[in-house]
Design an enzyme around this catalytic site. Sequence first.
Site, PDB file in Angstrom:
ATOM      1  N   ASP A 106     -59.423   4.381  40.868  1.00 46.84           N
ATOM      2  CA  ASP A 106     -58.326   5.347  41.027  1.00 46.84           C
ATOM      3  C   ASP A 106     -57.532   5.502  39.733  1.00 46.84           C
ATOM      4  O   ASP A 106     -56.441   6.055  39.743  1.00 46.84           O
ATOM      5  CB  ASP A 106     -57.386   4.901  42.160  1.00 46.84           C
ATOM      6  CG  ASP A 106     -56.711   3.571  41.862  1.00 46.84           C
ATOM      7  OD1 ASP A 106     -57.227   2.812  41.011  1.00 46.84           O
ATOM      8  OD2 ASP A 106     -55.659   3.294  42.461  1.00 46.84           O
ATOM      9  N   LYS A 157     -42.549  -7.330  35.963  1.00 50.50           N
ATOM     10  CA  LYS A 157     -41.346  -6.488  35.916  1.00 50.50           C
ATOM     11  C   LYS A 157     -40.221  -7.087  35.051  1.00 50.50           C
ATOM     12  O   LYS A 157     -39.116  -7.359  35.555  1.00 50.50           O
ATOM     13  CB  LYS A 157     -40.840  -6.230  37.335  1.00 50.50           C
ATOM     14  CG  LYS A 157     -41.901  -5.560  38.212  1.00 50.50           C
ATOM     15  CD  LYS A 157     -41.305  -4.974  39.464  1.00 50.50           C
ATOM     16  CE  LYS A 157     -42.281  -4.066  40.145  1.00 50.50           C
ATOM     17  NZ  LYS A 157     -43.125  -4.577  41.152  1.00 50.50           N
ATOM     18  N   ASP A 217     -52.506   5.921  36.548  1.00 48.90           N
ATOM     19  CA  ASP A 217     -52.886   5.423  37.866  1.00 48.90           C
ATOM     20  C   ASP A 217     -52.505   6.519  38.861  1.00 48.90           C
ATOM     21  O   ASP A 217     -51.333   6.853  38.980  1.00 48.90           O
ATOM     22  CB  ASP A 217     -52.097   4.123  38.075  1.00 48.90           C
ATOM     23  CG  ASP A 217     -52.110   3.642  39.499  1.00 48.90           C
ATOM     24  OD1 ASP A 217     -52.735   4.287  40.347  1.00 48.90           O
ATOM     25  OD2 ASP A 217     -51.488   2.599  39.748  1.00 48.90           O
TER      26      ASP A 217
HETATM   27  P1  GTP Z   1     -52.282   1.635  48.082  1.00 47.15           P
HETATM   28  O1  GTP Z   1     -52.549   1.331  49.540  1.00 47.15           O
HETATM   29  O2  GTP Z   1     -51.597   2.944  47.910  1.00 47.15           O
HETATM   30  O3  GTP Z   1     -51.642   0.512  47.333  1.00 47.15           O
HETATM   31  O4  GTP Z   1     -53.714   1.868  47.410  1.00 47.15           O
HETATM   32  P2  GTP Z   1     -55.009   0.930  47.294  1.00 47.15           P
HETATM   33  O5  GTP Z   1     -54.811  -0.388  47.930  1.00 47.15           O
HETATM   34  O6  GTP Z   1     -56.166   1.746  47.741  1.00 47.15           O
HETATM   35  O7  GTP Z   1     -55.142   0.852  45.762  1.00 47.15           O
HETATM   36  P3  GTP Z   1     -54.753  -0.231  44.675  1.00 47.15           P
HETATM   37  O8  GTP Z   1     -54.020   0.519  43.631  1.00 47.15           O
HETATM   38  O9  GTP Z   1     -54.129  -1.426  45.240  1.00 47.15           O
HETATM   39  O10 GTP Z   1     -56.214  -0.605  44.214  1.00 47.15           O
HETATM   40  C1  GTP Z   1     -56.791  -0.281  42.979  1.00 47.15           C
HETATM   41  C2  GTP Z   1     -58.265   0.112  43.185  1.00 47.15           C
HETATM   42  O11 GTP Z   1     -58.957  -0.921  43.860  1.00 47.15           O
HETATM   43  C3  GTP Z   1     -58.435   1.359  44.024  1.00 47.15           C
HETATM   44  O12 GTP Z   1     -59.489   2.132  43.461  1.00 47.15           O
HETATM   45  C4  GTP Z   1     -58.810   0.842  45.379  1.00 47.15           C
HETATM   46  O13 GTP Z   1     -59.701   1.733  46.069  1.00 47.15           O
HETATM   47  C5  GTP Z   1     -59.518  -0.457  45.057  1.00 47.15           C
HETATM   48  N1  GTP Z   1     -59.271  -1.465  46.076  1.00 47.15           N
HETATM   49  C6  GTP Z   1     -58.080  -1.998  46.454  1.00 47.15           C
HETATM   50  N2  GTP Z   1     -58.251  -2.896  47.429  1.00 47.15           N
HETATM   51  C7  GTP Z   1     -59.586  -2.941  47.674  1.00 47.15           C
HETATM   52  C8  GTP Z   1     -60.399  -3.679  48.583  1.00 47.15           C
HETATM   53  O14 GTP Z   1     -59.929  -4.478  49.395  1.00 47.15           O
HETATM   54  N3  GTP Z   1     -61.739  -3.458  48.537  1.00 47.15           N
HETATM   55  C9  GTP Z   1     -62.311  -2.574  47.676  1.00 47.15           C
HETATM   56  N4  GTP Z   1     -63.641  -2.414  47.693  1.00 47.15           N
HETATM   57  N5  GTP Z   1     -61.576  -1.852  46.802  1.00 47.15           N
HETATM   58  C10 GTP Z   1     -60.231  -2.039  46.805  1.00 47.15           C
END
Ligand code: GTP
Length: 347
Positions: A106, A157, A217
Amino acid sequence: MKALLLAGGLGTRLRPLTENLPKPMALVGNRPWLEHLIVNFKNQGIQDFVLAVKHYSNEIRNHFGDGRSWGVNIEYAVEETLLGTAGAIKNAENLLSDRFLVVNADIIHEVSIMPLLDYHIQHKGIVTIGLTEVEDPSQYGVVEQNGSGKILRFVEKPKRDEAPSRRVNAGIYVMEKQVLEWIPKNTEVSIERETFPLLIEKNIGVYGTTIQGYWMDMGTKDRYRKLHWDLLDRKFSLPLQEKEQDYGIRIGEGTKIGSGVLFVPPVLIGNEVHIGDRSVIGPYAVIGDRCEIGHHVRCSETIMWNDCKVQDAAQLKNCIFGYGLELGSRHILHEAVMNRTAGGMKG
Ligand code: GTP
């Protein structure tokens, strides 16, 4: 070298757009971001991809299949329960090469893989974290490094004047497979909050180097909008299929434009769009393929995904519409983020 793309998160901050879609499949410049990412990496010599998926994984599988249409090989590591960013890497263990790239799918970026890889090889760490410099470090976890680039700690932070640097984790890593020995199986683990701090504490060799170029991001609605305005303002480039007909006005194939339509640049209009007479589109409008816009519509600072229908005399400002949203005539919408199936919200 394989690339593992983390694409399984829930994307809660981008709801309702991600209510039934993995966040990396959100359209960026009228194409799913994940497609831009895979094509970019392929152009830099990466042939083999592993996609770590969970939330609406079939949306990704149905789109990419085995990657053949993009001239790459794609395998999938599917999680039964969300395992977090480190748990997802562990879950893909059997599919990974001895050295591999990990990318948060993302993140919008223009990273060059070779300098990151060269740095990793020279410094002989087990992880090299791509870092990006931010204006205001107080919103992030910044790194403190020694003279050779080894990361000594993350400072979460920090106050502006107490930050050891302005460099933050960019969500792009080169890793040796030994890292996986530090991640428990079938357990939810965060690479940022748990694994990296553990490796640093054990002095296992976590390095960081700054990546060049654009970085954003896309995780929140504000940033999702901002990256589009940055794209239209040419702060970064993507291989857009729509041709530039006039400065800042890109229009796709088969698009029909009524009489007296005014485009206020910058705008990006997809393929086979219909725009009714005397509508005013822009500044800052991104309209997806096959959208139908009625007469006398005003649409600025708005992103619309494919197949939306907006009837006559509607006024839109600062909106984001998911696929296939239909809007009746004379609606006035400011700052709405809406999805056909999941309704809408402000933000
Ligand atoms: P929020 O719920 O808005 O915080 O988004 P997110 O949890 O989907 O994204 P975050 O910014 O925490 O994660 C960064 C990247 O890692 C994103 O591309 C997510 O799709 C991926 N990601 C986060 N958690 C997981 C997980 O448990 N499994 C997998 N396969 N990908 C994850």
